[in-house]
Design a protein around this motif. Structure first.
Motif, PDB file in Angstrom:
ATOM      1  N   TRP A 139       0.843  -1.205   0.000  1.00  0.00           N
ATOM      2  CA  TRP A 139       0.000   0.000   0.000  1.00  0.00           C
ATOM      3  C   TRP A 139       0.874   1.249   0.000  1.00  0.00           C
ATOM      4  CZ3 TRP A 139      -5.389   1.330   0.718  1.00  0.00           C
ATOM      5  CH2 TRP A 139      -5.603   2.653   1.101  1.00  0.00           C
ATOM      6  N   LYS A 140       1.955   1.251   0.831  1.00  0.00           N
ATOM      7  CA  LYS A 140       2.801   2.440   1.001  1.00  0.00           C
ATOM      8  C   LYS A 140       3.454   2.895  -0.296  1.00  0.00           C
ATOM      9  CE  LYS A 140       4.042   0.946   5.684  1.00  0.00           C
ATOM     10  NZ  LYS A 140       5.169   0.526   6.572  1.00  0.00           N
ATOM     11  N   THR A 141       3.736   1.955  -1.186  1.00  0.00           N
ATOM     12  CA  THR A 141       4.400   2.308  -2.441  1.00  0.00           C
ATOM     13  C   THR A 141       3.418   2.646  -3.553  1.00  0.00           C
ATOM     14  OG1 THR A 141       4.504   0.003  -3.180  1.00  0.00           O
ATOM     15  CG2 THR A 141       6.338   0.807  -1.839  1.00  0.00           C
ATOM     16  N   LEU A 142       2.162   2.293  -3.357  1.00  0.00           N
ATOM     17  CA  LEU A 142       1.170   2.495  -4.416  1.00  0.00           C
ATOM     18  C   LEU A 142       0.196   3.641  -4.136  1.00  0.00           C
ATOM     19  CD1 LEU A 142       0.263  -1.238  -5.165  1.00  0.00           C
ATOM     20  CD2 LEU A 142       1.860   0.242  -6.423  1.00  0.00           C
ATOM     21  N   VAL A 143       0.155   4.096  -2.870  1.00  0.00           N
ATOM     22  CA  VAL A 143      -0.793   5.145  -2.487  1.00  0.00           C
ATOM     23  C   VAL A 143      -0.046   6.308  -1.839  1.00  0.00           C
ATOM     24  CG1 VAL A 143      -2.862   5.720  -1.178  1.00  0.00           C
ATOM     25  CG2 VAL A 143      -2.562   3.392  -2.094  1.00  0.00           C
ATOM     26  N   THR A 144      -0.324   7.517  -2.316  1.00  0.00           N
ATOM     27  CA  THR A 144       0.283   8.730  -1.767  1.00  0.00           C
ATOM     28  C   THR A 144      -0.813   9.602  -1.165  1.00  0.00           C
ATOM     29  OG1 THR A 144       2.015   8.695  -3.453  1.00  0.00           O
ATOM     30  CG2 THR A 144       1.684  10.763  -2.267  1.00  0.00           C
ATOM     31  N   ALA A 145      -0.572  10.113   0.037  1.00  0.00           N
ATOM     32  CA  ALA A 145      -1.556  10.965   0.703  1.00  0.00           C
ATOM     33  C   ALA A 145      -1.043  12.401   0.772  1.00  0.00           C
ATOM     34  CB  ALA A 145      -1.835  10.437   2.105  1.00  0.00           C
ATOM     35  N   THR A 146      -1.904  13.359   0.436  1.00  0.00           N
ATOM     36  CA  THR A 146      -1.543  14.776   0.533  1.00  0.00           C
ATOM     37  C   THR A 146      -2.621  15.528   1.289  1.00  0.00           C
ATOM     38  OG1 THR A 146      -2.603  15.263  -1.594  1.00  0.00           O
ATOM     39  CG2 THR A 146      -0.233  14.760  -1.621  1.00  0.00           C
ATOM     40  N   GLN A 147      -2.202  16.620   1.924  1.00  0.00           N
ATOM     41  CA  GLN A 147      -3.126  17.478   2.662  1.00  0.00           C
ATOM     42  C   GLN A 147      -2.720  18.921   2.392  1.00  0.00           C
ATOM     43  OE1 GLN A 147      -3.073  17.123   7.025  1.00  0.00           O
ATOM     44  NE2 GLN A 147      -5.295  16.945   7.001  1.00  0.00           N
ATOM     45  N   ASN A 148      -3.649  19.706   1.883  1.00  0.00           N
ATOM     46  CA  ASN A 148      -3.362  21.088   1.499  1.00  0.00           C
ATOM     47  C   ASN A 148      -2.203  21.159   0.489  1.00  0.00           C
ATOM     48  OD1 ASN A 148      -5.312  22.078   3.409  1.00  0.00           O
ATOM     49  ND2 ASN A 148      -3.783  21.756   5.026  1.00  0.00           N
ATOM     50  N   GLY A 149      -2.157  20.160  -0.391  1.00  0.00           N
ATOM     51  CA  GLY A 149      -1.129  20.143  -1.427  1.00  0.00           C
ATOM     52  C   GLY A 149       0.221  19.613  -0.994  1.00  0.00           C
ATOM     53  N   GLN A 150       0.375  19.256   0.284  1.00  0.00           N
ATOM     54  CA  GLN A 150       1.645  18.751   0.793  1.00  0.00           C
ATOM     55  C   GLN A 150       1.563  17.252   1.050  1.00  0.00           C
ATOM     56  OE1 GLN A 150       4.451  20.709   1.196  1.00  0.00           O
ATOM     57  NE2 GLN A 150       3.215  22.322   0.230  1.00  0.00           N
ATOM     58  N   GLU A 151       2.579  16.520   0.574  1.00  0.00           N
ATOM     59  CA  GLU A 151       2.584  15.076   0.784  1.00  0.00           C
ATOM     60  C   GLU A 151       2.766  14.746   2.260  1.00  0.00           C
ATOM     61  OE1 GLU A 151       5.043  11.062  -0.618  1.00  0.00           O
ATOM     62  OE2 GLU A 151       5.138  12.903  -1.831  1.00  0.00           O
ATOM     63  N   LEU A 152       1.982  13.808   2.761  1.00  0.00           N
ATOM     64  CA  LEU A 152       2.045  13.419   4.166  1.00  0.00           C
ATOM     65  C   LEU A 152       3.033  12.278   4.369  1.00  0.00           C
ATOM     66  CD1 LEU A 152      -1.751  13.453   5.137  1.00  0.00           C
ATOM     67  CD2 LEU A 152      -0.057  15.274   5.426  1.00  0.00           C
ATOM     68  N   SER A 153       3.746  12.331   5.482  1.00  0.00           N
ATOM     69  CA  SER A 153       4.683  11.261   5.825  1.00  0.00           C
ATOM     70  C   SER A 153       3.916  10.056   6.349  1.00  0.00           C
ATOM     71  CB  SER A 153       5.662  11.733   6.896  1.00  0.00           C
ATOM     72  OG  SER A 153       6.414  12.842   6.447  1.00  0.00           O
ATOM     73  N   VAL A 154       4.483   8.881   6.107  1.00  0.00           N
ATOM     74  CA  VAL A 154       3.901   7.662   6.665  1.00  0.00           C
ATOM     75  C   VAL A 154       4.131   7.673   8.176  1.00  0.00           C
ATOM     76  CG1 VAL A 154       4.053   5.153   6.735  1.00  0.00           C
ATOM     77  CG2 VAL A 154       4.243   6.357   4.554  1.00  0.00           C
ATOM     78  N   GLY A 155       3.082   7.433   8.955  1.00  0.00           N
ATOM     79  CA  GLY A 155       3.181   7.493  10.403  1.00  0.00           C
ATOM     80  C   GLY A 155       3.447   6.137  11.045  1.00  0.00           C
ATOM     81  N   GLU A 156       3.756   6.169  12.325  1.00  0.00           N
ATOM     82  CA  GLU A 156       4.023   4.953  13.081  1.00  0.00           C
ATOM     83  C   GLU A 156       3.352   5.010  14.442  1.00  0.00           C
ATOM     84  OE1 GLU A 156       8.144   4.179  13.471  1.00  0.00           O
ATOM     85  OE2 GLU A 156       8.526   4.020  11.316  1.00  0.00           O
ATOM     86  N   LEU A 157       3.003   3.830  14.959  1.00  0.00           N
ATOM     87  CA  LEU A 157       2.480   3.730  16.314  1.00  0.00           C
ATOM     88  C   LEU A 157       3.631   3.665  17.298  1.00  0.00           C
ATOM     89  CD1 LEU A 157      -0.364   1.065  16.000  1.00  0.00           C
ATOM     90  CD2 LEU A 157      -0.658   3.507  16.377  1.00  0.00           C
ATOM     91  N   PRO A 158       3.463   4.210  18.526  1.00  0.00           N
ATOM     92  CA  PRO A 158       4.502   4.054  19.555  1.00  0.00           C
ATOM     93  C   PRO A 158       4.672   2.579  19.900  1.00  0.00           C
ATOM     94  CG  PRO A 158       2.888   5.732  20.169  1.00  0.00           C
ATOM     95  CD  PRO A 158       2.332   5.015  18.987  1.00  0.00           C
ATOM     96  N   GLN A 159       5.872   2.192  20.316  1.00  0.00           N
ATOM     97  CA  GLN A 159       6.133   0.799  20.673  1.00  0.00           C
ATOM     98  C   GLN A 159       5.245   0.337  21.818  1.00  0.00           C
ATOM     99  OE1 GLN A 159       8.131  -1.515  19.188  1.00  0.00           O
ATOM    100  NE2 GLN A 159       8.382   0.021  17.572  1.00  0.00           N
ATOM    101  N   ASP A 160       4.949   1.253  22.747  1.00  0.00           N
ATOM    102  CA  ASP A 160       4.150   0.881  23.927  1.00  0.00           C
ATOM    103  C   ASP A 160       2.682   1.256  23.764  1.00  0.00           C
ATOM    104  OD1 ASP A 160       4.479   3.599  23.976  1.00  0.00           O
ATOM    105  OD2 ASP A 160       4.916   3.739  26.121  1.00  0.00           O
ATOM    106  N   THR A 161       2.233   1.365  22.512  1.00  0.00           N
ATOM    107  CA  THR A 161       0.847   1.774  22.282  1.00  0.00           C
ATOM    108  C   THR A 161      -0.150   0.846  22.964  1.00  0.00           C
ATOM    109  OG1 THR A 161      -0.813   2.310  20.593  1.00  0.00           O
ATOM    110  CG2 THR A 161       0.643   0.438  20.147  1.00  0.00           C
ATOM    111  N   SER A 162      -1.244   1.408  23.434  1.00  0.00           N
ATOM    112  CA  SER A 162      -2.324   0.593  23.996  1.00  0.00           C
ATOM    113  C   SER A 162      -3.494   0.518  23.017  1.00  0.00           C
ATOM    114  CB  SER A 162      -2.788   1.171  25.342  1.00  0.00           C
ATOM    115  OG  SER A 162      -3.109   2.538  25.218  1.00  0.00           O
ATOM    116  N   PHE A 163      -3.255   0.992  21.771  1.00  0.00           N
ATOM    117  CA  PHE A 163      -4.270   0.853  20.728  1.00  0.00           C
ATOM    118  C   PHE A 163      -4.183  -0.573  20.188  1.00  0.00           C
ATOM    119  CE2 PHE A 163      -4.050   5.345  21.083  1.00  0.00           C
ATOM    120  CZ  PHE A 163      -5.252   5.853  20.633  1.00  0.00           C
TER     121      PHE A 163
END
Length: 324
Positions: A245-269
């Protein structure tokens, strides 16, 4: 005379037993409402309701709480009763828990079909880690007239576990549906559909990716993330990872490309982390797997998804509304 004395002794025993059971629970009844359905429940006596409205468990909780005497926690989630079928639920859910918590055999997870206030229910117990500590997870799934309720307790793995388990059982047995507002229920379902958004299908001869929902969560460094849940299907003969998905889909907001995010290692989600872990698994031909992609948000404005034109010729960009 002897019989009367025996009756008196038995009466006292019954009285003390009753006092012991009721003393396990907080006298205050906790009331909560979700999706137009109102419930009530008594927490164990040493527990307190969480009034901060947080979503530390990765789920939209109707109510949550914690024990003041141990590292033990609880939360409740609900959905409309029509969304969860009872037939085949027991063993299917046991198998899902086995996969999620890395048990070798489903039978190693305790499962029991029970009644909660006359309503059909299942109870499961297993050992896992929560907030980096060993806990006993007790899951209760209950069908009421209008709602399906999941009650989750994470009970500390300590010398008081067995006694606390009895208190937890007694607490869950007090849960019941007390009211139903059809207007609120309809509004809640409408809001849920808006949050899930329209289904986006990305497909060619080799793969198919179909979105199933979007959500805003907190990521690494307390950054706001847009989490896009999707079902990945491999149509090719070669195994493929959902992370493509990361290589085939690009996300932008207000014309700026968004960075791929990460969950914290100790996430409780917990539910989101489980989906994120699926990204690196190989999917064989004809198989499907649910996963999730993350993007770091700059604000709450809509996000535009653009697709690789080499992989998906003429597939136009799609706008996604960021949930509140």
């Amino acid at each position: 005379m002897k019989n009367k004395r025996l009756f008196s002794v038995m009466s006292l025993v019954f009285l003390f037993t009753l006092i012991g059971c009721t003393g396990q629970l907080d006298k205050e009844v906790q009331n909560f409402e979700d999706g137009g359905v109102s419930y009530e429940m008594q927490l164990p006596s040493s527990w307190k309701k969480d009034n901060t409205g947080r979503m530390d468990y990765g789920l939209k909780t109707a109510i949550s709480g914690e024990d003041t005497r141990s590292n033990s926690y609880m939360f409740i989630t609900t959905v409309p009763v029509a969304e969860v079928a009872q037939e085949g639920f027991g063993e299917k859910t046991r198998e899902q828990l086995r996969e999620r918590y890395k048990y070798k055999k489903a039978k190693d997870i305790f499962m029991k079909e029970v009644k909660i206030n006359g309503n059909p229910a299942y109870k499961y117990t297993l050992n896992t880690m929560f907030k980096e500590k060993s806990v006993w997870a007790q899951f209760y799934y209950i069908w009421t007239k209008h709602g399906f309720v999941q009650v989750t307790f994470y009970s500390a793995d300590d010398n008081s576990y067995k006694k606390r388990s009895e208190m937890i059982d007694a607490s869950v047995e007090t849960l019941k549906e007390v009211d139903y507002d059809s207007k609120k229920a309809a509004e809640a379902q409408k809001s849920q559909k808006q949050e899930e958004g329209d289904v986006i299908t990305i497909e060619n001869k080799e793969i198919k990716m179909e979105t199933t929902g979007v959500r805003k969560i907190t990521g690494e460094g307390n950054k706001n993330l847009l989490a896009i849940r999707y079902t990945f299907t491999n149509l090719n003969s070669t195994p493929v990872e959902p992370s493509i998905w990361k290589t085939l889909v690009t996300a932008t907001q207000n014309g700026q490309e968004l960075s791929v995010g990460e969950l914290p290692q100790d996430t409780s989600f917990l539910d989101v982390k489980e989906l994120a872990d699926e990204q690196s698994k190989n999917v064989e031909k004809g198989e499907s797997l649910e996963s999730v992609a993350f993007y770091e948000l700059s604000d709450d404005s809509s996000v535009e998804l653009a697709f690789s034109q080499e992989a998906f010729p003429e597939l136009k960009p799609v706008r996604v509304v960021v949930p509140k």
